[in-house]
Design an enzyme around this catalytic site. Structure first.
Site, short mmCIF file in Angstrom:
data_model
loop_
_atom_site.label_atom_id
_atom_site.label_comp_id
_atom_site.label_asym_id
_atom_site.label_seq_id
_atom_site.Cartn_x
_atom_site.Cartn_y
_atom_site.Cartn_z
N GLY A 93 7.63 1.19 4.68
CA GLY A 93 6.36 1.90 4.86
C GLY A 93 5.33 1.48 3.83
O GLY A 93 4.32 2.16 3.61
N LYS A 132 0.84 -1.21 0.00
CA LYS A 132 0.00 0.00 0.00
C LYS A 132 0.86 1.25 0.00
O LYS A 132 2.04 1.21 0.36
CB LYS A 132 -0.93 0.02 1.21
CG LYS A 132 -0.25 -0.09 2.60
CD LYS A 132 0.30 1.19 3.18
CE LYS A 132 0.97 0.98 4.54
NZ LYS A 132 1.80 2.11 5.00
N ALA A 182 0.31 -7.12 4.68
CA ALA A 182 -0.40 -7.84 3.61
C ALA A 182 -0.08 -9.33 3.66
O ALA A 182 -0.95 -10.16 3.40
CB ALA A 182 -0.03 -7.26 2.25
N ASP A 200 -1.75 -1.69 10.50
CA ASP A 200 -2.05 -1.52 9.07
C ASP A 200 -2.72 -2.75 8.47
O ASP A 200 -3.04 -2.77 7.29
CB ASP A 200 -0.75 -1.26 8.28
CG ASP A 200 -0.31 0.18 8.37
OD1 ASP A 200 -1.10 1.02 8.83
OD2 ASP A 200 0.83 0.46 7.97
N PRO A 203 9.77 -4.18 -0.62
CA PRO A 203 10.85 -3.76 0.28
C PRO A 203 10.42 -3.82 1.75
O PRO A 203 9.28 -3.51 2.08
CB PRO A 203 11.12 -2.31 -0.14
CG PRO A 203 10.62 -2.22 -1.54
CD PRO A 203 9.47 -3.17 -1.65
O1 C5P Z 1 0.80 -1.93 15.11
P1 C5P Z 1 2.18 -2.05 14.58
O2 C5P Z 1 2.93 -3.22 15.14
O3 C5P Z 1 2.24 -2.00 13.08
O4 C5P Z 1 2.95 -0.74 15.05
C1 C5P Z 1 4.35 -0.64 15.09
C2 C5P Z 1 4.75 0.56 15.96
O5 C5P Z 1 4.37 1.78 15.30
C3 C5P Z 1 4.06 0.62 17.29
O6 C5P Z 1 4.77 -0.09 18.27
C4 C5P Z 1 4.04 2.12 17.60
O7 C5P Z 1 5.30 2.53 18.10
C5 C5P Z 1 3.90 2.74 16.22
N1 C5P Z 1 2.50 3.09 15.90
C6 C5P Z 1 1.88 4.15 16.54
N2 C5P Z 1 0.59 4.47 16.23
C7 C5P Z 1 -0.08 3.77 15.27
C8 C5P Z 1 0.53 2.71 14.60
C9 C5P Z 1 1.84 2.38 14.92
O8 C5P Z 1 2.49 4.78 17.40
N3 C5P Z 1 -1.34 4.12 14.99
#
Ligand code: C5P
Length: 293
Positions: free
Chosen positions: A105, A18, A111, A143, A101
């Site tokens: 991001g 994405k 996915a 995500d 990659p």
């Molecule tokens: O949820 P996920 O494991 O993808 O998030 C990775 C890191 O990104 C989290 O530990 C947090 O530090 C940061 N994050 C955040 N706010 C979000 C999504 C991610 O602070 N809405």
């Protein structure tokens, strides 16, 4: 994202990634996460996952030696959650061909999580109810729920409050891939509060988002400044891209950048851009994908 059966005991699935066409942080939460307002769109740079049920347990191999294959991998986590939810005895041998990659991001790992879930539901002919799929997606990461739908969507909260905007008009993107990744948590941690000039999307429709994409007014990412602070090379890459006519924006927490390009970009100035960015970023061209759920 659509699983393809290969005999009775094997399924393969291409899992896309994405772009964040818009990303604003709307607040800091008590749980350490951030509240977001995002417009995400699925694009066709894809990994491939193949899963077979020819041995007991859950196993994973990949063609990228730097990717963990233990329980920290989202594919293994998704499989554990699928078997727990269905009560089926675990039998899943996965192979992942990684093309998206890592640390870019682009949400390739997220996915992969949904791809593994869809592949297992097809392999075992065991579709889970939507609410259960959503619960598993939320447990896998912020995500991840977007990949239950694909296409174009507004995602709020941690990323899990999704308002699908259908399938975007066909378009092409140049995705600039620098030779380094960025850690999501580190980028969020370098965000400075209070935020200056908050961007508000207000009420939107598929049509108003399309208009804002066409005019370029939509593109914004609050994480651009902290990402550039962590990796000043990103700022240099953006300036260099702009010099050759590519107005590139960060996707997610980086480090990949993207720009909408014309349909004849490859023929017109793709070569020029690739040469100008040689050594600082690879250029991939990708189309957007229609919604699948
Ligand atoms: O949820 P996920 O494991 O993808 O998030 C990775 C890191 O990104 C989290 O530990 C947090 O530090 C940061 N994050 C955040 N706010 C979000 C999504 C991610 O602070 N809405």
């Amino acid at each position: 994202m659509c699983p393809v059966r290969d005999g009775a005991d094997r399924v393969s699935i291409r899992t896309p990634c994405k772009l964040n066409l818009f990303l604003e942080v709307t607040g800091k939460r008590p749980d350490g996460y951030h509240d977001l307002d995002m417009i995400m769109e699925a694009i066709d740079i894809c990994d491939t996952i193949v899963v077979a049920r020819d041995a007991p347990g859950i196993a994973l191999t990949t063609d990228r030696p730097d990717i963990p294959t233990d329980r920290s991998n989202i594919i293994v986590k998704a499989a554990e959650l699928f078997f727990a939810a269905t009560g089926i005895a675990p039998r899943a041998r996965f192979h992942l061909e990684k093309r998206v990659p890592v640390g870019g991001g682009l949400g390739g790992g997220s996915a992969n999580g949904i791809g593994a879930l869809f592949a297992l539901m097809a392999l075992y002919d065991a579709p889970l109810p939507d609410e259960e799929q959503f619960r598993i997606a939320c447990a896998l990461g912020s995500d991840v729920p977007f990949f239950l739908h694909g296409g174009l969507a507004r995602c709020r909260g941690r990323g899990e409050i999704i308002a699908p905007l259908g399938s975007g008009a066909p378009r092409r993107f140049a995705v600039l891939v620098p030779p380094f990744g960025l850690g999501t948590a580190a980028v969020y941690a370098s965000l400075e509060f209070p935020l200056t000039s908050p961007r508000r999307l207000g009420t939107i429709s598929s049509r108003s988002v399309e208009e804002r994409i066409r005019s370029g007014a939509l593109f914004f990412n609050r994480l651009e400044d902290p990402a550039v602070k962590l990796r000043p090379e990103l700022g240099a890459l953006m300036r260099r891209a702009r010099e050759v006519g590519v107005d590139a924006h960060l996707t997610g927490s980086g480090a990949c950048l993207f720009a909408v390009v014309s349909s004849d970009f490859d023929r017109s100035h793709g070569g020029l851009v690739a040469r100008a960015l040689e050594g600082v970023a690879e250029v991939s061209i990708a189309g957007n994908l229609p919604a699948w759920g």
